[in-house]
Design a protein around this motif. Structure first.
Motif, short mmCIF file in Angstrom:
data_model
loop_
_atom_site.label_atom_id
_atom_site.label_comp_id
_atom_site.label_asym_id
_atom_site.label_seq_id
_atom_site.Cartn_x
_atom_site.Cartn_y
_atom_site.Cartn_z
N GLY A 120 4.58 -15.83 7.02
CA GLY A 120 3.63 -16.89 6.70
C GLY A 120 3.97 -18.22 7.34
N GLY A 121 5.19 -18.36 7.84
CA GLY A 121 5.57 -19.57 8.55
C GLY A 121 4.77 -19.77 9.82
N SER A 122 4.15 -18.70 10.33
CA SER A 122 3.36 -18.78 11.55
C SER A 122 1.92 -19.21 11.28
N VAL A 123 1.56 -19.35 10.00
CA VAL A 123 0.19 -19.73 9.62
C VAL A 123 0.08 -21.25 9.60
N CYS A 124 -1.03 -21.77 10.07
CA CYS A 124 -1.19 -23.22 10.14
C CYS A 124 -2.58 -23.65 9.68
N HIS A 174 3.15 -3.21 4.41
CA HIS A 174 4.36 -3.04 5.23
C HIS A 174 4.63 -4.24 6.12
N GLY A 175 3.87 -5.30 5.94
CA GLY A 175 4.09 -6.50 6.72
C GLY A 175 3.42 -6.49 8.08
N ARG A 176 2.58 -5.49 8.37
CA ARG A 176 1.83 -5.50 9.62
C ARG A 176 0.57 -6.34 9.42
N PHE A 220 3.61 -5.68 -3.84
CA PHE A 220 4.01 -7.05 -3.55
C PHE A 220 4.91 -7.64 -4.61
N SER A 221 5.59 -6.80 -5.39
CA SER A 221 6.55 -7.30 -6.36
C SER A 221 7.99 -7.07 -5.91
N GLU A 222 8.17 -6.26 -4.87
CA GLU A 222 9.51 -6.02 -4.35
C GLU A 222 9.96 -7.25 -3.56
N VAL A 223 11.16 -7.70 -3.86
CA VAL A 223 11.65 -8.96 -3.31
C VAL A 223 11.67 -8.96 -1.79
N HIS A 224 12.07 -7.85 -1.19
CA HIS A 224 12.19 -7.84 0.27
C HIS A 224 10.82 -7.97 0.94
N ARG A 225 9.77 -7.42 0.30
CA ARG A 225 8.43 -7.57 0.86
C ARG A 225 7.95 -9.02 0.75
N VAL A 226 8.23 -9.64 -0.40
CA VAL A 226 7.82 -11.03 -0.59
C VAL A 226 8.52 -11.94 0.41
N ARG A 227 9.81 -11.72 0.59
CA ARG A 227 10.56 -12.54 1.56
C ARG A 227 10.02 -12.37 2.97
#
Length: 522
Positions: free
Chosen positions: A248-252, A435-437, A235-242
């Motif tokens: 995370g915009g879908s979290v409410c 991997h963002g899943r 979780f330090s690679e920029v593309h993963r964080v982005r």
């Protein structure tokens, strides 16, 4: 002399009166005696910094002129309160202020004083009054009207020693001892702290020896470092964080209100205008028939609650309970109310198409609203099932043996475990892999017996693929073809979801063949 003076700004000029006191460059001429000699000196350091606009010069009777010694008074002997030293040829600074001005305002406007917080003026004693009269104090909030021609030292009130109250405040609020001292206005005695630590040492030593026999401590520490390294790398690679921030915009943030009780939780957009969260958030309605939940439970939610000081980005909505609510598997489907006003608002992308398998180990990341606070991210590491017992033993006190609870739970195979700081209010948060899943629905935990309600030893997430399979089966059972088609459309392109849908076309029983929670042994 004139050429030399041009090298120095007003902030470095020192003006000395005939009585050796130092005045500010903005000192009014009406307060200077006739034919009084002034000596102008040049200082290497900034001595005065005054940004206020010069006022109209008043007559002498409109001012109070008093003196401040350059050496501090009570509890200020080691504290810097002058911008720089006035030099060895003076003992005090001459200060003026309009009558009606407070002491603090006068010194702040003067420009030569710094760091004046919680101070007072101690009237300086002369040799004749050294031991005869008590010290008189002037608070910083008092007016200067009665200070004319008096001499003072800057001092502070001595803090009292109260080790117990400081430690109690620190423990109760979960803050540092230093901050507790600031908030209580008291100090601690190092000797008392030392005695407390000495009393605790033997118990700590005994516990450490029983917990880590031989060289097991070094081995455990090495494993922790390896786990941290994996999380940090993933979780330090920029593309993963982005990508995580985008998803995370879908979290409410969700709030459920019923029977004058408000429960906070987290959810995320599943597809279209449907939200997935935990069913246990409806615990206040356990005794109410499910067909009455819609009318009795008020549901509100907020997307983009990320900055407590900024409301412009928040998107609020109302929702209702959809048909998909399974108390046994602890999930609920909510539907955002579409009105003429909210229907125009663009919702974030749903996460259904990102569903993946429940991993046995590896890195994970939660995104949620713990305690109803702003959205937070917590990278963690999945605890393999064979290591669940050691994970429990990492904490000295627990209410339950987690491993025993899992053995009694027929749903144990659809759980994944991890450590997290996410506590009350984060139920319903999505759990992502490296991997963002998104594979899990953050659901439960087991608490410490430590008196701190927001700590837990191990947290759990439910398998989203299992939830999806159960949800599709319920739609088929109820004959809700319209919603089922919308689900299939949103699931396109995801091989895991396609496999589930294809298998259920033949209406084969689910592979897990698990009983409902009401039938499961307690």
């Amino acid at each position: 002399m004139k050429d030399k003076m041009t090298e120095y700004s007003d902030s470095k000029i020192i003006i000395q009166r005939s009585d050796s006191s130092i005045i500010a460059t903005h000192f009014p001429c009406s307060c200077i005696k006739d034919k009084e000699n002034l000596t102008i000196l040049c200082n290497r350091n900034v001595f005065e910094q005054n940004e206020s606009q010069p006022d109209e010069i008043l007559t002498r009777d409109k001012y109070s002129v008093f003196y401040i010694f350059k050496k501090g008074g009570e509890n200020m002997t080691q504290t810097k309160f002058l911008r720089s030293s006035p030099g060895p040829n003076t003992d005090d600074l001459c200060v003026y202020a309009k009558k009606g001005t407070s002491v603090k305002e006068a010194l702040e406007r003067d420009g030569r004083f710094v760091g004046l917080e919680d101070f007072k003026l101690c009237e300086a004693k002369t040799e004749s009054t050294e031991s005869k009269t008590p010290i008189k104090y002037t608070e910083s909030t008092e007016r200067v009207d009665n200070l004319d021609q008096k001499k003072f030292k800057i001092g502070r009130e001595r803090k009292k020693f109260d080790t117990k109250s400081v430690l109690d405040a620190a423990q109760k609020s979960g803050i540092s001892v230093k901050r507790a001292m600031e908030e209580t206005g008291s100090k601690v005695r190092p000797s008392e702290i030392y005695k407390i630590l000495c009393k605790q040492f033997q118990d700590l030593k005994t516990w450490m020896e029983s917990r880590f026999p031989g060289d097991s401590y070094q081995k455990a520490l090495k494993l922790k470092k390896q786990d941290f390294g994996k999380i940090q790398q993933s979780f330090s690679e920029v593309h993963r964080v982005r990508e995580l921030l985008r998803l995370g915009g879908s979290v409410c943030l969700l709030k459920f209100n019923a029977f004058r009780v408000t429960v906070q939780g987290t959810g995320f957009l599943l597809f279209d205008n449907f939200i997935l969260t935990n069913a246990h958030l409806f615990k206040m309605c356990t005794d109410l028939p499910s067909d009455k939940w819609r009318e009795r439970v008020k549901i509100t939610g907020t997307f983009n609650y990320e900055n407590p000081n900024c409301d412009s980005n928040k998107e609020e909505f109302t929702a209702k309970l959809c048909g998909g609510c399974d108390i046994g598997r602890d999930y609920a489907i909510l539907e955002i109310n579409q009105t003429a006003e909210t229907g125009e608002a663009e919702l974030p992308p749903g996460l259904l198409s990102r569903f993946g398998r429940l991993p046995d180990n590896g890195e994970a990341c939660l995104i949620g609203h713990p305690a109803g606070e702003v959205k937070q991210i917590d990278p963690t590491c999945i605890i393999p099932k064979k290591e669940t017992n050691p994970a429990v033993r990492d904490h000295i006190f627990t209410l339950h043996s987690i491993n025993q609870e899992i053995r009694k739970d027929p749903y144990a195979d659809i759980y994944v475990a991890y450590n997290s700081f996410m506590y009350g209010g984060s139920s319903g948060s999505p759990v992502f892999d490296a991997h963002g899943r998104v594979f899990g629905l953050h659901t439960g935990n087991v608490l410490f017996n430590s008196g701190k309600p927001n700590e837990s030893s191990i947290e759990y997430a439910l398998s989203l693929l299992d939830i999806f399979e159960n949800f599709v089966k319920e739609l088929k059972k109820r004959g809700n073809k319209e919603l089922l088609e919308r689900v299939k459309e949103a699931a396109k392109g995801n091989p895991y979801l396609k496999q589930i849908i294809d298998r259920l076309k033949t209406e084969e029983p689910m592979e897990t063949n698990l009983p409902t929670r009401s039938e499961a042994p307690q």
